[in-house]
Design a protein around this motif. Structure first.
Motif, short mmCIF file in Angstrom:
data_model
loop_
_atom_site.label_atom_id
_atom_site.label_comp_id
_atom_site.label_asym_id
_atom_site.label_seq_id
_atom_site.Cartn_x
_atom_site.Cartn_y
_atom_site.Cartn_z
N SER A 109 10.59 10.91 -8.29
CA SER A 109 10.60 9.87 -9.28
C SER A 109 11.66 10.14 -9.93
O SER A 109 12.16 11.23 -10.51
CB SER A 109 9.33 10.24 -10.05
OG SER A 109 9.57 9.40 -11.14
N ILE A 131 9.84 6.39 -6.55
CA ILE A 131 9.18 5.89 -7.85
C ILE A 131 10.32 6.01 -8.90
O ILE A 131 11.28 6.83 -8.85
CB ILE A 131 8.16 6.86 -8.14
CG1 ILE A 131 7.28 7.27 -6.92
CG2 ILE A 131 7.45 6.64 -9.34
CD1 ILE A 131 6.40 8.73 -7.06
N THR A 185 8.73 2.06 -6.56
CA THR A 185 7.42 2.17 -7.11
C THR A 185 7.41 2.46 -8.68
O THR A 185 7.86 3.38 -8.99
CB THR A 185 6.27 2.97 -6.55
OG1 THR A 185 6.14 2.49 -4.97
CG2 THR A 185 4.82 2.83 -7.39
N ASN A 202 5.90 3.06 -12.23
CA ASN A 202 4.69 3.91 -12.94
C ASN A 202 4.82 4.18 -14.28
O ASN A 202 5.78 3.44 -14.92
CB ASN A 202 4.66 5.46 -12.17
CG ASN A 202 5.56 6.38 -12.61
OD1 ASN A 202 6.50 5.87 -13.19
ND2 ASN A 202 5.25 7.53 -12.39
N THR A 209 -0.90 6.01 -15.04
CA THR A 209 -0.57 5.12 -13.74
C THR A 209 -2.09 5.19 -13.05
O THR A 209 -2.76 5.93 -13.06
CB THR A 209 0.22 5.84 -12.71
OG1 THR A 209 1.51 6.11 -13.66
CG2 THR A 209 0.21 5.26 -11.66
N LEU A 223 1.45 5.37 -3.45
CA LEU A 223 2.93 5.62 -4.34
C LEU A 223 3.95 4.91 -3.41
O LEU A 223 4.75 4.11 -4.06
CB LEU A 223 3.24 6.77 -4.74
CG LEU A 223 2.53 7.37 -5.79
CD1 LEU A 223 2.80 8.77 -6.02
CD2 LEU A 223 2.96 6.50 -7.19
N VAL A 281 0.26 0.49 -7.14
CA VAL A 281 0.08 1.24 -8.49
C VAL A 281 0.59 0.26 -9.65
O VAL A 281 1.16 -0.82 -9.59
CB VAL A 281 1.45 2.17 -8.39
CG1 VAL A 281 1.59 2.73 -9.67
CG2 VAL A 281 1.00 3.30 -7.28
N ALA A 323 0.53 0.31 -14.45
CA ALA A 323 0.61 1.62 -15.42
C ALA A 323 -0.23 0.49 -16.49
O ALA A 323 -0.31 -0.59 -16.52
CB ALA A 323 2.06 1.59 -15.86
#
Length: 564
Positions: free
Chosen positions: A346, A372, A401, A403, A424, A440, A445, A447
């Motif tokens: 991430s 991420i 992705t 989040n 998330t 993920l 996904v 938030a």
């Protein structure tokens, strides 16, 4: 064209250690449309993806985060403590008191006086003189908090000359914040060692304040302190190792004088620092069996990256001081390392000088190759800026992705911390780590802010679940429906449509509002859609991942492929 094999499938085929999944042949990987139906029929899994516990520099404990997670119905916690703090990379091994400033390996420590009294430095020692019953302290302030972190394996050796009769020398440790328990309110704990105050050892606890009497001779000597053992004796209901040496000070109570030469710090298990962290985690598995915990890391001596899953290993920084290399090559090399070990990377809190500059950087570097990107974090202006970045990435098919995270170092109250209380949610088959990784990688996904909205986001393309998917079609458009459940009172679903033409690192978007929580439209090929949930005041309280509609799946990972 041939199907692009996912990294996940290849890792399964190779049987990479630490994934915890069965070995499968790459050719047995399900077809893209089948994979896209996974993880969307049951309840979503709620995940806290950026947390700092007693292994980082803040006041939070694992206990207080677990308590917050249970209170908010968060299913999974990733312990993303700073890697160099977990391992004590470049940390101080002694706090010298020969002068107001002490340097070790080029790293400075400053002693800051507090309270009534005076200090003098001579012959490699500090002499503290008090004025009466109130303590006179020297607070240790180290560069980059390079003594703050877990006390689970920590021993302190204090070279000290106690005060004259009627007073005593003291060493005081500010520990971690814990939830209410044992008849004590929630709050930060403190441990005070009274050196030379009595001829025998003694232990007393008054709420969250603990006191240990340490006998010592009249002259110079070295006394050894075992904080974790003392915490366990004073508060047996606490997990003693789940405490940080957050702040340390030395002092004198009474007229004094008292002398201090150094506080030496021995961290006996830091060669197995991840094992030390997992030992503390394991002690909570019985106390919080309804919450799932996973060891993770925030890789922090490059641009900050969270490492989720795979074969978690501590990066090797050599013997250097904990100084961050902010260059792009160092970050991309670390992302590659995470991937080689079967993990997901991430890109944390990436917003730089401006959304426009950050968007250009993200498109040019393909988000450093990360899987991420933290989009929902911090206050409204940061989220707005990161949505600009997300739209620029989406336009250029940078398939990351988005989040939402807390990045919480205190653990005091996720719910009312309105600035950074993003959580998330994932459409995942289960809370098992491989299923979370699959969700993920596929982008299933969204938030949300738990104090303002706790509903769910769904996207369908044709008749298939489509959040995060790249839909390939020969048609001019694909019917897409976006649904947000349990909208805030007076709130609305906002659906953003943008071009996916790779034309420039800037968004090209339009938006419509659906107050009923559902929006259906034919999305033209060469476009994408994503969802935002707003409350009655227009504040963003939910952020979804894009769904793309394109001509073909060139270079699209298998996890995201959907054909209609």
């Amino acid at each position: 064209m041939g199907r692009v094999l996912s990294r996940r499938s290849l890792l399964r085929a190779a049987g990479v250690a630490g994934l915890g999944v069965p070995v499968l042949s790459a050719c047995t990987s399900p077809a893209p449309a089948t994979r896209r139906t996974r993880g969307v029929t049951g309840d979503p899994v709620s995940v806290a993806m950026h947390l700092h516990s007693s292994f980082s520099e803040g006041t939070a404990s694992m206990a207080t985060h677990l308590d917050q997670a249970r209170r908010l119905g968060v299913d999974v916690l990733f312990w993303t403590d700073h890697d160099f703090r977990v391992s004590a990379q470049g940390y101080r091994r002694r706090l010298g008191l020969g002068a107001a400033t002490d340097t070790e390996h080029g790293v400075a420590l400053t002693w800051k006086p507090r309270g009534p009294g005076r200090v003098g430095y001579a012959d490699g020692a500090a002499e503290l003189t008090g004025t009466g019953a109130e303590a006179f302290w020297l607070d240790a302030d180290a560069w980059n908090s390079t003594y703050s972190g877990s006390i689970a394996d920590t021993t302190l050796a204090v070279t000290v000359r106690p005060a004259a009769p009627g007073g005593y020398a003291a060493v005081q440790l500010d520990l971690s914040y814990h939830p209410a328990g044992g008849g004590r309110p929630a709050g930060q704990y403190r441990l005070t060692y009274r050196i030379g105050a009595t001829p025998t050892w003694g232990w007393r606890a008054d709420g969250r304040d603990g006191q240990v009497d340490v006998p010592a001779p009249a002259g110079w000597s070295t006394v050894t302190l075992h904080p974790a053992d003392d915490i366990g004796g004073l508060w047996p209901d606490l997990v003693a190792g789940d405490n940080a040496l957050h702040k340390l000070r030395v002092g004198v109570v009474g007229a004094g004088p008292a002398g201090f030469r150094e506080v030496a710090i021995d961290r006996s298990r830091r060669a197995d620092s991840l094992g030390l962290m997992r030992d503390v985690m394991a002690q909570y598995s019985q106390r919080y069996p309804d919450r799932r915990q996973y060891a993770a890391l925030e890789v922090s001596l490059v641009r900050h990256l969270n490492w989720f899953g795979g074969e978690l290993t501590m990066p090797d920084y050599g013997d250097r001081a904990p100084v961050k290399d902010d260059g792009i090559p160092a970050a991309t090399a670390m992302v590659d390392r995470v991937h080689r070990h079967g993990g997901l990377a991430s890109y944390n809190h990436p917003l730089g000088a401006s959304p426009q500059a950050t968007a250009a950087h993200m498109v040019a570097t393909r988000a450093l190759g990360a899987d991420i990107v933290e989009v929902a974090y911090g206050g409204p202006s940061i989220v707005d800026g990161m949505l600009h970045v997300l739209d620029a990435c989406a336009r250029n098919l940078v398939l990351v992705t988005a989040n939402g995270v807390t990045d919480d170092h205190s653990g005091t109250d996720w719910y009312s911390n309105g600035k950074s209380n993003w959580i998330t949610r994932m459409w995942a088959d289960s809370a098992e780590l491989p299923d979370l990784q699959d969700a993920l990688l596929a982008g299933r996904v969204w938030a949300y802010k738990p104090d303002r909205w706790t509903g769910a986001l769904r996207t369908t393309a044709g008749d298939s679940p489509g959040m995060g998917a790249v839909v390939a079609t020969a048609a001019r458009s694909v019917p897409v429906t976006v649904t947000a459940t349990e909208l805030p009172r007076g709130g609305a679903l906002e659906v953003v449509t943008g071009r996916a033409d790779r034309a420039a690192p800037v968004p090209a978007v339009s938006a419509v509002t659906a107050t009923g929580g559902t929006h259906s439209a034919d999305v033209a090929t060469g476009s994408y859609v994503r969802a935002v949930v707003r409350d009655a005041a227009g504040r963003i309280v939910g952020v979804g991942n894009p769904t793309w509609v394109v001509r073909e799946h060139a270079a699209v990972p298998t996890e995201r492929q959907l054909t209609v």
